[in-house]
Design a protein around this motif. Sequence first.
Motif, mmCIF file in Angstrom:
data_model
loop_
_atom_site.group_PDB
_atom_site.id
_atom_site.type_symbol
_atom_site.label_atom_id
_atom_site.label_comp_id
_atom_site.label_asym_id
_atom_site.label_seq_id
_atom_site.Cartn_x
_atom_site.Cartn_y
_atom_site.Cartn_z
ATOM 1 N N TYR A 54 27.666 -12.184 -30.012
ATOM 2 C CA TYR A 54 26.534 -13.120 -30.045
ATOM 3 C C TYR A 54 25.503 -12.542 -31.009
ATOM 4 C CZ TYR A 54 22.576 -15.953 -28.393
ATOM 5 O OH TYR A 54 21.511 -16.810 -28.314
ATOM 6 N N THR A 55 24.885 -13.395 -31.807
ATOM 7 C CA THR A 55 23.934 -12.920 -32.801
ATOM 8 C C THR A 55 22.514 -13.342 -32.454
ATOM 9 O OG1 THR A 55 25.605 -13.000 -34.551
ATOM 10 C CG2 THR A 55 23.302 -12.919 -35.243
ATOM 11 N N TYR A 56 21.654 -12.346 -32.281
ATOM 12 C CA TYR A 56 20.230 -12.628 -32.086
ATOM 13 C C TYR A 56 19.591 -12.907 -33.439
ATOM 14 C CZ TYR A 56 20.161 -11.133 -27.199
ATOM 15 O OH TYR A 56 20.355 -11.024 -25.848
ATOM 16 N N VAL A 57 18.787 -13.960 -33.483
ATOM 17 C CA VAL A 57 18.185 -14.402 -34.734
ATOM 18 C C VAL A 57 16.667 -14.378 -34.594
ATOM 19 C CG1 VAL A 57 18.012 -16.288 -36.388
ATOM 20 C CG2 VAL A 57 20.165 -15.878 -35.197
ATOM 21 N N ASP A 58 15.990 -13.802 -35.600
ATOM 22 C CA ASP A 58 14.534 -13.837 -35.637
ATOM 23 C C ASP A 58 14.094 -14.961 -36.550
ATOM 24 O OD1 ASP A 58 12.035 -13.091 -34.923
ATOM 25 O OD2 ASP A 58 12.096 -11.086 -35.798
ATOM 26 N N ALA A 59 12.891 -15.478 -36.338
ATOM 27 C CA ALA A 59 12.389 -16.589 -37.149
ATOM 28 C C ALA A 59 12.281 -16.175 -38.618
ATOM 29 C CB ALA A 59 11.036 -17.039 -36.630
#
Length: 248
Positions: free
Chosen positions: A157-162
């Motif tokens: 799973y990939t955490y994404v920042d704005a």
Amino acid sequence: MPISPNQGSTGGGTPVTITGTNLSGTTAVRFGSKPATNVTNVSPTQVTALSPSGAGSVGVTVTTPGGTSNPIPFFYVSAPFKSSLGPTSGTLAGGNTVTINGVGLATATGVSFGANTATPTVVSDTQLTVTVPAGAAAGPVGVSVTTAGGTNNGLSYTYVDAPTVTAVVPASGPASGGTGVTITGTNLDSTESVTFDGNPAPFSVVNSTTVSAVTPPGTVGAVDVVVANPAGSDTAGGAYTYVAGPGI
């Protein structure tokens, strides 16, 4: 004489607690024909042990100087198999719901996203849902599911920042559109859309700091450029100017 939990991994090693009466001096605990390990006589009413390896349903018995108890059922559960999860990415803050598909998920007690664990909702033996916990940093993490049968890894799973936009080059072009531009910033590798004055632009991700786009037709004047990803969006106010074509 109950046993808790009454199910565990086929590989063994599940800590169980057996409660009953006259358990003092317990000399053995057996799961079917196999002896348990780490047998501890906690009190006259309680014994703990580690299950041996096994399969299916077996009877658990306790042996004391007074004899052997009647068997109580214990169920061996295979480790889960995960086939897919979706969505595969989301905001660094977490909070979105992910669905995990596979088999052997009915006894799931935890889903770990990297070092952070959340409690899932079991839909069926082949599906569960879980609210993603907050991540420590943007990027991919391993996803593991823990059930009575053990823990299985293998999904990501990939955490994404704005995103942020720092520059749009070139900063102007004809109102007819069709100008190739390079957008630079941060967290651009998960870009989902690029708009010029609200109009969607074709784009391609180069890397985490660069996106290439082609301007759509627009109205003469300065317009906002907005880049969005699953975690949010960033607006570069008036970063691109549509220029009127020459007239004769």
